[in-house]
Design a protein around this motif. Sequence first.
Motif: not given
Length: 110
Positions: A55-56, A33-38, A63-64
């Motif tokens: 995420a850590g 997982l490289a990008s998380i959009d919340l 990117e978070l």
Amino acid sequence: TDVTKTLSLARIQMSVAQTLELALAIEGKSGTLASIDLRDCGITSAGCVALCKAAGKCIALRELRLCGNDIQDAGCTAAAELLTADTRKARAQVLQAGDPRLLCTVRSDR
């Protein structure tokens, strides 16, 4: 082989329980997982803490996005700890939305 790189759930409202379940699912994607959009998901400070902990563990995360959530001081602290925990993160970009305490994006270039 699962190679999920992007998780985008922007503007999908989540309960605290759903946010905690999502944190567990993110841990399961820790290798890719490289990008998380919340953005704008109704995430609370407790949810943000759990998400940042998960995420850590994502070694590829760059990117978070958390803007538009009521993450308050505890969530901001968790996001800051996520950013500073990995010394390989060369740069962080923090964007603000309204209240300057609300962390919008944690971005890393590795």
